[in-house]
Design a protein around this motif. Structure first.
Motif, PDB file in Angstrom:
ATOM      1  N   ALA A 167     -21.984   8.559  19.410  1.00 12.00           N
ATOM      2  CA  ALA A 167     -21.112   7.759  19.735  1.00 12.00           C
ATOM      3  C   ALA A 167     -19.722   8.476  20.075  1.00 12.00           C
ATOM      4  CB  ALA A 167     -21.021   6.430  19.032  1.00 12.00           C
ATOM      5  N   VAL A 168     -19.299   9.164  19.049  1.00  9.19           N
ATOM      6  CA  VAL A 168     -17.854   9.909  19.302  1.00  9.19           C
ATOM      7  C   VAL A 168     -18.069  11.027  20.345  1.00  9.19           C
ATOM      8  CG1 VAL A 168     -16.528  11.334  17.904  1.00  9.19           C
ATOM      9  CG2 VAL A 168     -17.412   9.473  16.771  1.00  9.19           C
ATOM     10  N   LYS A 198     -26.476   6.719  16.899  1.00  8.12           N
ATOM     11  CA  LYS A 198     -25.866   7.322  15.799  1.00  8.12           C
ATOM     12  C   LYS A 198     -24.250   7.398  15.999  1.00  8.12           C
ATOM     13  CE  LYS A 198     -29.554   9.967  14.235  1.00  8.12           C
ATOM     14  NZ  LYS A 198     -30.254  11.288  14.372  1.00  8.12           N
ATOM     15  N   LEU A 199     -23.354   7.346  14.905  1.00  8.87           N
ATOM     16  CA  LEU A 199     -21.857   7.584  15.077  1.00  8.87           C
ATOM     17  C   LEU A 199     -21.702   8.623  15.746  1.00  8.87           C
ATOM     18  CD1 LEU A 199     -19.333   6.002  14.343  1.00  8.87           C
ATOM     19  CD2 LEU A 199     -19.386   7.413  12.114  1.00  8.87           C
ATOM     20  N   SER A 200     -22.300   9.938  15.259  1.00 11.34           N
ATOM     21  CA  SER A 200     -21.674  11.095  16.004  1.00 11.34           C
ATOM     22  C   SER A 200     -22.064  11.090  17.395  1.00 11.34           C
ATOM     23  CB  SER A 200     -22.587  12.300  15.232  1.00 11.34           C
ATOM     24  OG  SER A 200     -23.944  12.126  15.396  1.00 11.34           O
TER      25      SER A 200
END
Lengths: 193, 193, 193
Positions: free
Chosen positions: A9-10, A5-7
């Protein structure tokens, strides 16, 4: 299979970037490594591109981990404790290589490699995690060899036995890959608890 | 009591010989130890008799372990992981002594001894394993003292505080004895799973 | 809440005093630290007041641990093994700082701090133990800074980056606090088994 998920990855990018800065500061301070090209912006003791590269490598490793095998949900109660142990292990090994950089390279490499094996027995969930470690042990040193050959940075003469990079570098990257796999599994287990 | 099988003995001999070669290479490379008599065949950095002696010592320790107490079958699922951790621990400590050889001997010995104690809390199954460690901590250094007195080999002057051998040598052999005990228990548990 | 018994306090005082003597011997031998005032009685390599101070600090930390939160009875079978591991860990880290004292201070501090974090993930039972570690990480270094400013003792110039004491000193005291908390919990669990 779980997808990154993007979160996540961040978070992994920031963690990798900060860890890379901390470990690289130890390497630069001890002159284990030296940046030869100074026409780039620096942050703390690192060229700006270094923490970015480590952050991206962390995300890429996590993505590979999720793609190659399903994640068994973490069965322990204490995800933060496990994540802390994993992160502290790879950063301790990173700093240890800085301290060992002027030791005879064979002895230093045996020590680092055995500690990497010990870390893998502690943090690798199984074959997928070991595969991530092995992939990192190849890709990371190859990328650094390219940078050294391009004259961007250099390892000290006491630790440049692997085509210009340190002989212990694959063991350090192996530990990185195993630890990132464990962190990925912990993050992916979030919803499961 | 379980008896040592020939196939186990062969495996333990090879493991001990290879581990001895790896650790001795670190000692010789760092000049922690020096072979004084060169009228013998060498293999890598060791006199040929050295890995043979370590291999035989490994088999003897395993035999002692099996004779002094029954082996509780290993209850964990992952015998290879446990064996890897045990082997990596003693080889890491071996390489660490090479790196520490020119440090003040008291501080180095405290560090090695405390890590040996930590390894024992992790790998010793009980009193029989500790007894094997203590036996190794006596027999190993005594044998090396005899070799040093006979002029076959020497420890560096910075680490010869125990009758010519290193003050930390008993702690290293202690860890060896505990680790070989654990490996013996894992091998003997083979049939039980 | 459990209260500290006199017999526990005596045992913890002796343990702290002996551990302090052992670790301080490594610091003095390597010239990590130097006593500047010799008009006091010495024991082994330490001024007599040093092991007394460490012993009292151990008792005080145990008392704080018992006051701030209830102790979950130790559920493991092997209290001696756990206590040995905890004691060996903090003494290994103590001796490691002696060995690292002339390394670049940033790299040495990263290594010691990461090992301290790893020790906490292994030995801290929860928030109360971490709080004891953090309290020790403040009170211990502040006390040593006062002693250094008073001219009683000095750290080597290679490791005096925190107001005259070593930058890694808080991490060492943090580990001390966590380990003493674990020992206190083990002692307090005595009656429960």
């Amino acid at each position: 299979l779980t997808r990154l998920k993007l979160s996540w990855a961040v978070g992994l990018f920031l963690l990798g970037a900060i860890g890379g800065l901390l470990g690289d500061a130890a390497h630069v301070e001890t002159a284990t490594t030296t940046y030869l090209s100074h026409g780039v912006p620096f942050i703390w003791r690192s060229a700006l591109w270094f923490p970015i590269a480590v952050g991206l490598g962390t995300v890429a490793t996590a993505d590979v981990r999720l793609r190659i095998a399903a994640v068994d949900l973490w069965s322990g109660h204490e995800r933060v404790r496990e994540a802390t142990a994993a992160i502290a292990t790879v950063l301790a090994l990173y700093a240890l290589t800085a301290v060992l950089h002027d030791q005879p390279e064979g002895a230093a490499t045996t020590l680092v490699a055995m500690l990497a094996a010990l870390a893998a027995t502690r943090f690798a969930s199984g074959r997928a995690a070991v595969a991530c470690g092995l992939a990192a042990a190849v890709v990371g040193p190859v990328a650094e060899i390219v940078l050294v050959k391009a004259g961007v940075a250099a390892y000290a003469r006491s630790c440049d036995g692997l085509f210009g990079v340190a002989l212990w570098l694959p063991a350090l990257y192996f530990t990185f890959g195993v630890v990132v796999s464990r962190l990925t599994e912990l993050i992916a287990s979030e919803g499961g608890r």
